[in-house]
Motif scaffolding. Structure first.
Motif, PDB file in Angstrom:
ATOM      1  N   SER A  43       0.852  -1.195   0.000  1.00 29.57           N
ATOM      2  CA  SER A  43       0.000   0.000   0.000  1.00 29.57           C
ATOM      3  C   SER A  43       0.887   1.244   0.000  1.00 29.57           C
ATOM      4  O   SER A  43       2.084   1.183   0.325  1.00 29.57           O
ATOM      5  CB  SER A  43      -0.884   0.014   1.248  1.00 29.57           C
ATOM      6  OG  SER A  43      -0.088   0.200   2.409  1.00 29.57           O
ATOM      7  N   ALA A  44       0.300   2.354  -0.321  1.00 29.07           N
ATOM      8  CA  ALA A  44       1.042   3.615  -0.290  1.00 29.07           C
ATOM      9  C   ALA A  44       1.509   3.923   1.134  1.00 29.07           C
ATOM     10  O   ALA A  44       2.633   4.394   1.338  1.00 29.07           O
ATOM     11  CB  ALA A  44       0.172   4.750  -0.825  1.00 29.07           C
ATOM     12  N   LYS A  45       0.669   3.615   2.115  1.00 28.37           N
ATOM     13  CA  LYS A  45       1.038   3.858   3.514  1.00 28.37           C
ATOM     14  C   LYS A  45       2.237   3.007   3.913  1.00 28.37           C
ATOM     15  O   LYS A  45       3.187   3.508   4.526  1.00 28.37           O
ATOM     16  CB  LYS A  45      -0.144   3.554   4.431  1.00 28.37           C
ATOM     17  CG  LYS A  45       0.169   3.774   5.884  1.00 28.37           C
ATOM     18  CD  LYS A  45      -0.997   3.447   6.782  1.00 28.37           C
ATOM     19  CE  LYS A  45      -0.597   3.692   8.236  1.00 28.37           C
ATOM     20  NZ  LYS A  45      -1.520   3.125   9.169  1.00 28.37           N
ATOM     21  N   ALA A  47       4.461   1.694   1.927  1.00 20.94           N
ATOM     22  CA  ALA A  47       5.612   2.154   1.153  1.00 20.94           C
ATOM     23  C   ALA A  47       6.255   3.373   1.815  1.00 20.94           C
ATOM     24  O   ALA A  47       7.482   3.489   1.856  1.00 20.94           O
ATOM     25  CB  ALA A  47       5.195   2.488  -0.279  1.00 20.94           C
ATOM     26  N   ARG A  63       9.451   5.446  -1.922  1.00 23.07           N
ATOM     27  CA  ARG A  63       8.102   4.853  -1.929  1.00 23.07           C
ATOM     28  C   ARG A  63       7.638   4.433  -3.323  1.00 23.07           C
ATOM     29  O   ARG A  63       6.928   3.455  -3.471  1.00 23.07           O
ATOM     30  CB  ARG A  63       7.094   5.761  -1.245  1.00 23.07           C
ATOM     31  CG  ARG A  63       6.829   7.056  -1.967  1.00 23.07           C
ATOM     32  CD  ARG A  63       5.944   7.978  -1.171  1.00 23.07           C
ATOM     33  NE  ARG A  63       6.694   8.466  -0.018  1.00 23.07           N
ATOM     34  CZ  ARG A  63       6.136   8.962   1.071  1.00 23.07           C
ATOM     35  NH1 ARG A  63       4.845   9.064   1.167  1.00 23.07           N
ATOM     36  NH2 ARG A  63       6.877   9.383   2.058  1.00 23.07           N
ATOM     37  N   GLY A  64       8.057   5.134  -4.344  1.00 23.99           N
ATOM     38  CA  GLY A  64       7.691   4.755  -5.706  1.00 23.99           C
ATOM     39  C   GLY A  64       8.402   3.498  -6.190  1.00 23.99           C
ATOM     40  O   GLY A  64       8.020   2.907  -7.190  1.00 23.99           O
ATOM     41  N   SER A  67       5.730   0.809  -4.029  1.00 25.10           N
ATOM     42  CA  SER A  67       4.294   0.775  -4.280  1.00 25.10           C
ATOM     43  C   SER A  67       3.977   1.192  -5.713  1.00 25.10           C
ATOM     44  O   SER A  67       4.404   2.264  -6.161  1.00 25.10           O
ATOM     45  CB  SER A  67       3.577   1.718  -3.311  1.00 25.10           C
ATOM     46  OG  SER A  67       2.241   1.906  -3.685  1.00 25.10           O
ATOM     47  N   THR A  69       1.085   2.070  -6.714  1.00 25.58           N
ATOM     48  CA  THR A  69       0.228   3.249  -6.574  1.00 25.58           C
ATOM     49  C   THR A  69       1.076   4.515  -6.514  1.00 25.58           C
ATOM     50  O   THR A  69       0.791   5.492  -7.205  1.00 25.58           O
ATOM     51  CB  THR A  69      -0.646   3.134  -5.308  1.00 25.58           C
ATOM     52  OG1 THR A  69      -1.419   1.946  -5.403  1.00 25.58           O
ATOM     53  CG2 THR A  69      -1.554   4.333  -5.148  1.00 25.58           C
ATOM     54  N   CYS A  70       2.131   4.500  -5.696  1.00 24.43           N
ATOM     55  CA  CYS A  70       3.001   5.678  -5.570  1.00 24.43           C
ATOM     56  C   CYS A  70       3.755   5.952  -6.866  1.00 24.43           C
ATOM     57  O   CYS A  70       3.909   7.100  -7.268  1.00 24.43           O
ATOM     58  CB  CYS A  70       3.992   5.491  -4.420  1.00 24.43           C
ATOM     59  SG  CYS A  70       3.226   5.508  -2.797  1.00 24.43           S
ATOM     60  N   SER A  71       4.219   4.880  -7.517  1.00 26.47           N
ATOM     61  CA  SER A  71       5.005   5.074  -8.736  1.00 26.47           C
ATOM     62  C   SER A  71       4.192   5.686  -9.865  1.00 26.47           C
ATOM     63  O   SER A  71       4.740   6.334 -10.752  1.00 26.47           O
ATOM     64  CB  SER A  71       5.610   3.747  -9.200  1.00 26.47           C
ATOM     65  OG  SER A  71       4.618   2.890  -9.718  1.00 26.47           O
ATOM     66  N   CYS A  73       1.705   7.903  -9.323  1.00 30.85           N
ATOM     67  CA  CYS A  73       1.156   9.179  -8.870  1.00 30.85           C
ATOM     68  C   CYS A  73       1.849  10.349  -9.577  1.00 30.85           C
ATOM     69  O   CYS A  73       3.073  10.464  -9.528  1.00 30.85           O
ATOM     70  CB  CYS A  73       1.337   9.307  -7.360  1.00 30.85           C
ATOM     71  SG  CYS A  73       0.849  10.911  -6.704  1.00 30.85           S
ATOM     72  N   TYR A  76       3.993  12.426  -7.097  1.00 30.89           N
ATOM     73  CA  TYR A  76       5.256  11.769  -6.745  1.00 30.89           C
ATOM     74  C   TYR A  76       6.263  11.939  -7.879  1.00 30.89           C
ATOM     75  O   TYR A  76       7.408  12.285  -7.655  1.00 30.89           O
ATOM     76  CB  TYR A  76       5.026  10.283  -6.450  1.00 30.89           C
ATOM     77  CG  TYR A  76       6.310   9.515  -6.223  1.00 30.89           C
ATOM     78  CD1 TYR A  76       6.964   9.573  -4.999  1.00 30.89           C
ATOM     79  CD2 TYR A  76       6.880   8.750  -7.244  1.00 30.89           C
ATOM     80  CE1 TYR A  76       8.140   8.884  -4.794  1.00 30.89           C
ATOM     81  CE2 TYR A  76       8.059   8.057  -7.043  1.00 30.89           C
ATOM     82  CZ  TYR A  76       8.690   8.119  -5.814  1.00 30.89           C
ATOM     83  OH  TYR A  76       9.867   7.447  -5.614  1.00 30.89           O
TER      84      TYR A  76
END
Length: 83
Positions: A43-45, A47, A63-64, A67, A69-71, A73, A76
């Motif tokens: 999850s992003a959290k 990560a 974080r990217g 996750s 999701t983060c990558s 964003c 980000y």
């Protein structure tokens, strides 16, 4: 895919470094392995927690890199100059 950074780090890190990261991030080596091998996705959290732990240890994980999701964003990517 950005997860390849985590996979490479996991493959090359010593057992002690993996354990230290997991302890600081409050996760298990098994979960870290699953994320690195895309068996599951962080999850992003989680990560963000791993990134914070990695910074304390001087490890190059962001974080990217952990996750999907983060990558993906745009915020980000804008901050990190990634696309």
């Amino acid at each position: 895919m950005p997860i390849s950074v985590l996979k490479s780090w996991f493959k090359n890190a010593t057992k002690e470094r993996r354990e230290a990261l997991c302890k600081l991030a409050n996760t298990s080596i098994n979960m870290l392995w699953q994320w690195a091998n895309e068996e599951k996705f962080a999850s992003a959290k989680k990560a963000a927690e791993i990134e914070a732990a990695a910074r304390k240890l001087g490890e190059p994980l962001r974080r990217g890199d952990i996750s999907v999701t983060c990558s993906e964003c745009p915020y980000y990517n804008e901050v990190t100059n990634r696309s």
